[in-house]
Design an enzyme around this catalytic site. Structure first.
Site, PDB file in Angstrom:
ATOM      1  N   CYS A 176       8.180   7.841   5.347  1.00  0.00           N
ATOM      2  CA  CYS A 176       8.125   9.292   5.197  1.00  0.00           C
ATOM      3  C   CYS A 176       7.827   9.979   6.529  1.00  0.00           C
ATOM      4  O   CYS A 176       6.726  10.491   6.751  1.00  0.00           O
ATOM      5  CB  CYS A 176       7.131   9.736   4.147  1.00  0.00           C
TER       6      CYS A 176
ATOM      7  N   CYS B  56      12.869  13.783   2.060  1.00  0.00           N
ATOM      8  CA  CYS B  56      11.560  14.078   2.627  1.00  0.00           C
ATOM      9  C   CYS B  56      11.220  15.530   2.310  1.00  0.00           C
ATOM     10  O   CYS B  56      11.718  16.437   2.974  1.00  0.00           O
ATOM     11  CB  CYS B  56      11.620  13.844   4.137  1.00  0.00           C
TER      12      CYS B  56
HETATM   13  P1  FAD Z   1       5.294   0.047  -1.329  1.00  0.00           P
HETATM   14  O1  FAD Z   1       5.439   1.078  -2.383  1.00  0.00           O
HETATM   15  O2  FAD Z   1       4.323   0.281  -0.239  1.00  0.00           O
HETATM   16  O3  FAD Z   1       4.971  -1.323  -2.083  1.00  0.00           O
HETATM   17  C1  FAD Z   1       4.905  -2.577  -1.459  1.00  0.00           C
HETATM   18  C2  FAD Z   1       4.219  -3.546  -2.412  1.00  0.00           C
HETATM   19  O4  FAD Z   1       4.368  -4.885  -1.923  1.00  0.00           O
HETATM   20  C3  FAD Z   1       2.732  -3.279  -2.555  1.00  0.00           C
HETATM   21  O5  FAD Z   1       2.383  -3.174  -3.918  1.00  0.00           O
HETATM   22  C4  FAD Z   1       2.099  -4.473  -1.877  1.00  0.00           C
HETATM   23  O6  FAD Z   1       0.844  -4.848  -2.459  1.00  0.00           O
HETATM   24  C5  FAD Z   1       3.148  -5.554  -2.089  1.00  0.00           C
HETATM   25  N1  FAD Z   1       3.047  -6.644  -1.114  1.00  0.00           N
HETATM   26  C6  FAD Z   1       2.677  -6.560   0.184  1.00  0.00           C
HETATM   27  N2  FAD Z   1       2.644  -7.779   0.739  1.00  0.00           N
HETATM   28  C7  FAD Z   1       3.022  -8.656  -0.220  1.00  0.00           C
HETATM   29  C8  FAD Z   1       3.172 -10.074  -0.252  1.00  0.00           C
HETATM   30  N3  FAD Z   1       2.890 -10.825   0.818  1.00  0.00           N
HETATM   31  N4  FAD Z   1       3.593 -10.660  -1.398  1.00  0.00           N
HETATM   32  C9  FAD Z   1       3.855  -9.905  -2.493  1.00  0.00           C
HETATM   33  N5  FAD Z   1       3.712  -8.556  -2.526  1.00  0.00           N
HETATM   34  C10 FAD Z   1       3.296  -7.950  -1.394  1.00  0.00           C
HETATM   35  N6  FAD Z   1       8.427   8.931  -0.099  1.00  0.00           N
HETATM   36  C11 FAD Z   1       9.185   9.908  -0.679  1.00  0.00           C
HETATM   37  O7  FAD Z   1      10.236   9.613  -1.248  1.00  0.00           O
HETATM   38  N7  FAD Z   1       8.798  11.211  -0.662  1.00  0.00           N
HETATM   39  C12 FAD Z   1       7.635  11.606  -0.105  1.00  0.00           C
HETATM   40  O8  FAD Z   1       7.292  12.781  -0.127  1.00  0.00           O
HETATM   41  C13 FAD Z   1       6.801  10.612   0.492  1.00  0.00           C
HETATM   42  N8  FAD Z   1       5.632  10.955   1.061  1.00  0.00           N
HETATM   43  C14 FAD Z   1       4.813   9.971   1.541  1.00  0.00           C
HETATM   44  C15 FAD Z   1       3.567  10.351   2.042  1.00  0.00           C
HETATM   45  C16 FAD Z   1       2.680   9.391   2.499  1.00  0.00           C
HETATM   46  C17 FAD Z   1       1.345   9.820   3.032  1.00  0.00           C
HETATM   47  C18 FAD Z   1       3.041   8.006   2.441  1.00  0.00           C
HETATM   48  C19 FAD Z   1       2.069   6.940   2.895  1.00  0.00           C
HETATM   49  C20 FAD Z   1       4.280   7.638   1.957  1.00  0.00           C
HETATM   50  C21 FAD Z   1       5.180   8.618   1.506  1.00  0.00           C
HETATM   51  N9  FAD Z   1       6.459   8.286   1.030  1.00  0.00           N
HETATM   52  C22 FAD Z   1       7.253   9.252   0.475  1.00  0.00           C
HETATM   53  C23 FAD Z   1       7.006   6.928   1.251  1.00  0.00           C
HETATM   54  C24 FAD Z   1       6.979   6.012   0.022  1.00  0.00           C
HETATM   55  O9  FAD Z   1       5.695   5.959  -0.525  1.00  0.00           O
HETATM   56  C25 FAD Z   1       7.458   4.617   0.412  1.00  0.00           C
HETATM   57  O10 FAD Z   1       8.684   4.720   1.095  1.00  0.00           O
HETATM   58  C26 FAD Z   1       7.646   3.732  -0.811  1.00  0.00           C
HETATM   59  O11 FAD Z   1       6.412   3.525  -1.461  1.00  0.00           O
HETATM   60  C27 FAD Z   1       8.295   2.397  -0.419  1.00  0.00           C
HETATM   61  O12 FAD Z   1       8.329   1.512  -1.489  1.00  0.00           O
HETATM   62  P2  FAD Z   1       8.153  -0.069  -1.258  1.00  0.00           P
HETATM   63  O13 FAD Z   1       8.154  -0.675  -2.614  1.00  0.00           O
HETATM   64  O14 FAD Z   1       9.114  -0.524  -0.240  1.00  0.00           O
HETATM   65  O15 FAD Z   1       6.700  -0.215  -0.615  1.00  0.00           O
END
Ligand code: FAD
Length: 415
Positions: A161, A341
């Site tokens: 983000c 975003c």
């Molecule tokens: P995550 O949701 O971070 O999940 C990753 C998961 O993998 C976690 O549960 C973790 O525990 C697990 N994991 C880690 N290591 C391991 C391992 N070794 N083995 C197994 N599991 C593991 N996005 C938007 O669309 N709009 C917005 O307005 C927006 N605003 C944001 C504001 C902030 C402050 C932040 C921090 C993020 C924002 N985002 C936004 C971005 C969005 O939250 C992420 O892009 C999204 O969560 C990505 O999803 P993901 O599943 O790839 O990662």
């Protein structure tokens, strides 16, 4: 070694969405999610926690409650991949063999890369919306500040983000403006990069707010150290000739966005590209070298904006392409790089950036209804009221709502 059919690494936005999306299409297939955490977070809500709009609890759910029905959850972390042998190793020492692997562990926040930061987070006026437990402190600082300097930092790309560091700044400045405090509070944005926002169409609307809040913009300023007790931030400043020097900036409030990278167990694996991210085909999201490996979410090397909105678009594409690859009747689909975003420029208005690969604008709504390059109340309402239920009730349940994709052409879909 235990056997599994489809193994999903990570139960975040991307991992849960893809598992649910596969189940919604073929309820009989066996899916296992490996995820160490007991909590799942709606991170897009943290900007609104830091702005005093959401309670933190609104952004947290028990992991057990969002694992899709019929999906096995192994509460452990993956520590290594062996894609040649279709095998992963877990932190508890077990090994799992899979037919298909989906990699979605997100990225890591490198707080320790900034000297002194970890010791002072949550005190001395130092905060970050990038952590669940710290976002409420942002709002506490905003309400408490009566004068002095407020500094907001942005690290080198890529980050998740990319608009979030400035969202925190605009919401804070809007509050100070409404309290007639902006004449006593100076607001500075310190960005390691060279531009305010990567897609130029959104910059004019943002610049209007930079002027409204009298924000001092600093580019090529990379935060390297924080002295909490003395309230001094140190930046490495690089000029056009590539020369750099250090600059110290005193602050009363400091909002930090930490530098970010792929998790170490991904970076050091055969799945990674040179920069450490999982090396996928940007259209199919299949691994470039291992045909039974797929990846989505923040961990991939595709040049889309790392957002939950991107994961929302990617999940049904991975689900469809994976099922087609193992013989189910589905039309393969292509990802166009969609990410979104919502830039919270003031309380009640948002500039809704929606774009795909190459910075191509990909609005979900016609411009007469919602022009994403302008601040609108409708986009705020979408962010505050509509997107959270879209996340919990549609995306994490395998239902498609507000997603974009294209059918794959025949030749491209073969592998
Ligand atoms: P995550 O949701 O971070 O999940 C990753 C998961 O993998 C976690 O549960 C973790 O525990 C697990 N994991 C880690 N290591 C391991 C391992 N070794 N083995 C197994 N599991 C593991 N996005 C938007 O669309 N709009 C917005 O307005 C927006 N605003 C944001 C504001 C902030 C402050 C932040 C921090 C993020 C924002 N985002 C936004 C971005 C969005 O939250 C992420 O892009 C999204 O969560 C990505 O999803 P993901 O599943 O790839 O990662």
């Amino acid at each position: 070694t235990e056997q599994r059919d489809i193994l999903v690494v990570g139960g975040g936005a991307a991992g849960i969405a893809v598992a649910a999306s596969i189940k919604a299409r073929q309820s009989a297939v066996g899916i296992t999610i490996v995820e160490p955490a007991s909590n799942h977070f709606y991170q897009p809500g943290w900007t609104l926690v830091g702005g005093g709009v959401f309670s933190p609890e609104k952004t947290r759910r028990d992991m057990a409650s969002i694992i899709p029905p019929g999906v096995e959850w192994i509460q452990s972390a993956v520590t290594a991949f062996a894609p040649e042998d279709n095998r992963v190793t877990l932190s508890d020492g077990r090994t799992l063999q899979y037919q298909q692997l989906v990699v979605a562990p997100g990225l890591v926040l490198n707080w320790s890369a900034i000297e002194g930061l970890e010791d002072t987070l949550g005190k001395n006026g130092v905060t970050s919306n990038y952590r669940y437990d710290l976002a409420p402190y942002t709002w506490a600082l905003v309400k408490g500040l009566k004068g002095g300097r407020a500094v907001f930092t942005q690290p080198p790309m890529p980050i998740k983000c990319a608009g979030a560091p400035q969202k925190a700044m605009y919401l804070s400045a809007d509050y100070w403006l409404s309290e007639s405090l902006l004449s006593d509070i100076s607001v500075g944005f310190y960005n390691a990069g060279a531009v305010l926002f990567g897609v130029s169409e959104y910059v004019p609307a943002l610049m209007e707010y930079v002027r409204r809040y009298n924000i001092d913009l600093n580019f090529q300023h990379n935060l390297v150290a924080v002295d909490g007790p003395r309230q001094i931030a140190t930046f490495v400043v690089t000029n056009a000739e590539g020369e750099s020097h250090r600059e110290q900036v005193p602050f009363e409030m400091l909002h930090v966005c930490p530098p970010q990278s792929a998790p170490a167990f991904v970076r050091h694996s055969a799945l990674a590209d040179k920069a450490g991210w999982v090396d996928v085909n940007p259209a199919t999201l299949q691994h470039q070298r291992y045909g039974n490996v797929w990846a989505l979410g923040d961990v991939i090397n595709a040049p889309n904006a790392k957002t939950a909105a991107a994961a929302r678009a990617q999940a049904p594409i991975v689900a469809t392409n994976l099922l087609a690859a193992i013989g189910y009747h589905c039309e393969p689909r292509h990802y166009n790089g969609y990410g979104s975003c919502p830039l919270t420029v003031e309380r009640g208005k948002i500039v809704l950036a929606e774009f795909g690969y190459g910075g191509k604008l990909l609005p979900s709504f016609p411009p007469w209804l919602l022009d994403g390059t302008r601040p609108t109340r409708l986009a705020w309402w979408l962010k505050e009221r509509i997107l959270p239920p879209v996340y919990w009730q549609a995306m994490l349940k395998g239902r498609e709502w507000l997603t974009q994709s294209e059918p794959a052409t025949r030749e491209e879909s073969t592998h």
